[in-house]
Design an enzyme around this catalytic site. Structure first.
Site, PDB file in Angstrom:
ATOM      1  N   ALA A  19      -8.683 -16.385 -44.417  1.00  0.00           N
ATOM      2  CA  ALA A  19      -9.570 -15.340 -43.888  1.00  0.00           C
ATOM      3  C   ALA A  19     -10.020 -14.386 -44.988  1.00  0.00           C
ATOM      4  CB  ALA A  19      -8.862 -14.584 -42.773  1.00  0.00           C
TER       5      ALA A  19
ATOM      6  N   VAL B  86      -1.223 -19.163 -44.770  1.00  0.00           N
ATOM      7  CA  VAL B  86      -2.442 -19.936 -45.031  1.00  0.00           C
ATOM      8  C   VAL B  86      -3.617 -19.344 -44.243  1.00  0.00           C
ATOM      9  CG1 VAL B  86      -3.532 -22.198 -44.751  1.00  0.00           C
ATOM     10  CG2 VAL B  86      -1.155 -22.039 -45.568  1.00  0.00           C
ATOM     11  N   HIS B  87      -3.351 -19.012 -42.983  1.00  0.00           N
ATOM     12  CA  HIS B  87      -4.378 -18.448 -42.098  1.00  0.00           C
ATOM     13  C   HIS B  87      -4.936 -17.145 -42.676  1.00  0.00           C
ATOM     14  CE1 HIS B  87      -6.226 -17.197 -38.309  1.00  0.00           C
ATOM     15  NE2 HIS B  87      -5.445 -16.136 -38.240  1.00  0.00           N
ATOM     16  N   VAL B  88      -4.049 -16.252 -43.070  1.00  0.00           N
ATOM     17  CA  VAL B  88      -4.481 -14.964 -43.594  1.00  0.00           C
ATOM     18  C   VAL B  88      -5.195 -15.153 -44.932  1.00  0.00           C
ATOM     19  CG1 VAL B  88      -3.675 -12.729 -44.464  1.00  0.00           C
ATOM     20  CG2 VAL B  88      -2.679 -13.686 -42.387  1.00  0.00           C
TER      21      VAL B  88
ATOM     22  N   VAL C  63       2.290 -21.144 -42.032  1.00  0.00           N
ATOM     23  CA  VAL C  63       0.965 -21.361 -41.427  1.00  0.00           C
ATOM     24  C   VAL C  63       0.210 -20.031 -41.377  1.00  0.00           C
ATOM     25  CG1 VAL C  63      -0.240 -21.978 -39.291  1.00  0.00           C
ATOM     26  CG2 VAL C  63       1.664 -23.385 -40.099  1.00  0.00           C
TER      27      VAL C  63
END
Ligand code: HEM
Ligand code: SF4
Ligand code: SF4
Ligand code: SF4
Lengths: 316, 231
Positions: free
Chosen positions: B186, B181-183, B178
């Site tokens: 961004a 995916v988040h990084v 997760v």
């Protein structure tokens, strides 16, 4: 095959003896892959004949003496176990059970010497994350190497017998060594040597199997029809074995497990979880790299900025 | 009443370009403490996860220190994330538009964001990250305490600890995914990182990615005086 000590009774050598157990005798080393050992030592075993034990705890004293530990003095809570459990300072413990034999109506006092079983397939070693903190020699001894231990307690979760204990003082795991330091110089374990009734014997696993057979025959001739050898195959056999008068019900001996094996949960944790884990993390990273390669960055355009400026103007 | 997705401090600064305040200083500090903890936890945890990564213990001063520090960083993470949770949960409540957004997720990934419905401060993907992190951190602290033998040895039986350590390692794998995916999101969506470093984004960024939020701010006259524009 290189010889191993055949008895616990011999006296210590008077001349200097070189240790017979070294790195090159390892068959397993935790969190490491190692080449097969150059030579094979004779497998050894400690045989504990529960029917002969009188509960004197000479073995406990000898173990404390030899390993130079100092278990805390505890209070008597009305049971014979002393200390209350295995501890980082007490590698072996006599466990007492009063058992009502439903067949004979007799009260039987079952005394089992608890401690590391030196499994052929050791769950502690499988679970250990620290390279070289747990090792297994080709003679079957499973030993903890304290300078490599990180104190995580994974061995406690891996062991099917609830044996290792983590010290609150130095945060390292402790258990019976099968007196590897004595065996390495041709001596048997201290506990076996101290036992006044020869309930604890030590020698090659082959000899101990034979001795067990003769003991079982004797017990059967005296009415213990279910006498037998406890050498559980679920962990590949053990290098500490019991002669039990009621081998059909091992659990009556202070919950000796009937069919011990490395828990499937531990196998999943140490096997499947690692593959699935690396695959998942690898896929997530690869998806990101591929996406950025095929779809360029998502940039704000001049038009977006103008739209925003107009929106602000309209509402200001 | 304010819409759920307008948070305190959110405001438009007119100018050329328009600048939109997205995170106050407190939220940003809170975020970066959480991020540092998560990275340190991933590194120290992975060191014990597989022998090929045991060398990572070197970053923490050896195996004993890694073992001792990891759970304490976890405690900091838990409280730090709790701070983020209470700041952001209202804006992350699911809305009807999220389903529609998800149905068009392929368009977004293919680079056709113009086909996407207008969304508020957070889109469905960001909400998914928020709620996944929340759930996983709760699982990780719960299972983590059960295997924190130095202080909580007696809290669980050995069979329970086996399940806890398996669940902990799997939850760790999922939270790391997760996090990736988040990084990635961004970085891929240019201009996003500014939101967490300087606290603001450009008007164009807000128009392109969170138009509903920008419109809500404009309609409610959430204006502040312009500052030096973000680059
Ligand atoms: C939230 C509070 C957390 C607590 C209390 C906690 C506690 C623990 C404990 C006690 C261990 C056993 C090793 C040791 O004693 O240090 C461990 C292992 C581990 N932790 Fe955590 N942890 C937490 C969060 C996390 C997070 C957020 C991650 C991932 C980013 C993570 C990843 C791991 C991994 C990969 C392992 C090794 C598991 C294995 O050996 O298979 N932990 N954790
Ligand atoms: S406590 Fe020590 S011996 Fe036990 S698993 Fe951890 S590192 Fe290995
Ligand atoms: S009894 Fe437990 S500690 Fe001893 S070798 Fe087997 S798994 Fe390891
Ligand atoms: S073999 Fe040695 S370490 Fe093990 S119980 Fe006997 S005396 Fe103690």
């Amino acid at each position: 095959m290189e010889p191993s000590p055949h008895t616990a009774q011999s006296n210590p050598p008077v001349s200097n003896v070189v240790s017979n157990l070294s790195e090159r005798d390892l068959v397993r080393r935790s969190a490491s892959t190692i080449p097969p050992p150059a030579r094979q030592l004779e497998p050894v075993a400690k045989l504990i004949d529960v029917s002969k034990c009188i509960g004197c705890k000479a073995c406990q004293s000898a173990c404390i003496e030899w390993n130079d530990t100092s278990p805390a003095i505890e209070t008597n809570v009305g049971v014979y176990e002393n200390p209350h459990d295995l501890t980082p300072e007490m590698f072996t413990l006599m466990r007492f059970t009063e058992w009502d034999n439903p067949q004979t109506g007799n009260l039987e006092w079952l005394i089992r010497k608890d401690g590391c079983m030196h499994c052929e397939d050791p769950g502690c070693l499988k679970a250990c994350p620290a390279p070289g903190a747990i090792v297994q020699y080709s003679n079957g001894i499973v030993d903890f190497v304290h300078e490599n231990c990180i104190g995580c307690g994974y061995c406690v979760k891996g062991c099917p017998f609830d044996i290792p204990r983590i010290s609150k003082v130095d945060h390292k795991a402790y258990k019976c060594t099968l007196c590897s330091d004595r065996v390495a110089v041709g001596q048997g374990p201290a506990c076996a040597k101290a036992c006044p009734t020869h309930a604890i014997s030590f020698g090659t696993k082959e000899d101990m199997n034979k001795l067990a057979d003769s003991r079982i025959k004797d017990l059967k001739s005296r009415g213990y029809d279910n006498a037998g050898l406890y050498d559980p195959q679920g962990v590949g056999g053990t290098h500490v074995m019991y002669v039990l008068h009621h081998n059909d019900q091992p659990e009556i001996y202070a919950n000796l497990p009937r069919d011990p094996r490395i828990s499937p949960v531990v196998n999943a944790w140490k096997g499947m979880a690692k593959y699935v884990g690396f695959a998942a993390m690898g896929l997530a990273a690869a998806a990101g790299i591929l996406h950025s390669a095929f779809v360029g960055p998502n940039r704000v355009t001049r038009e977006d900025e103008e739209k925003a400026e107009n929106l602000v103007k309209d509402n200001a | 009443m304010e819409p759920d997705d307008i948070e305190t401090g959110d405001a438009i600064r007119p100018g050329k370009p328009v600048v939109v305040d997205r995170y106050k200083k407190g939220a940003r500090i809170n975020h970066w403490i959480t991020a540092a903890c998560l990275i340190l936890l991933a590194l120290s945890g992975l060191a014990l996860f597989h022998p090929s990564l045991f060398f990572l213990t070197g970053l923490f001063g050896g195996g004993q220190n890694t073992r001792a520090l990891h759970p304490w960083i976890g405690v900091v993470l838990f409280f730090s994330f709790a701070g983020l949770f209470f700041r952001f949960w209202r804006a992350n409540l699911p809305k009807r538009v999220d389903a529609e957004w998800l149905a068009h997720a392929n368009d977004l990934l293919a680079g056709h964001e113009e086909k996407m419905p207008e969304v508020g401060k957070y889109n469905a993907g960001q909400k998914f990250i928020f709620w996944s992190m929340t759930t996983l951190i709760v699982i990780l602290i719960g299972t983590g305490i059960l295997i924190w033998d130095q202080y909580f040895y007696a809290w669980a039986t050995i069979p329970q600890k086996r399940v806890a350590v398996l669940a902990h390692s799997l939850a760790a794998v999922v939270i790391i995914c997760v996090w990736i995916v988040h990084v990635y999101a961004a970085i891929w969506v240019r201009g996003t990182i500014n939101a967490m470093t300087r606290g603001s984004v450009t008007g164009g960024w807000a128009w392109r990615h969170h138009r509903l939020w920008l419109k809500e701010l404009a309609e409610r006259h959430k204006f502040k005086k312009p500052t030096a524009p973000a680059e």
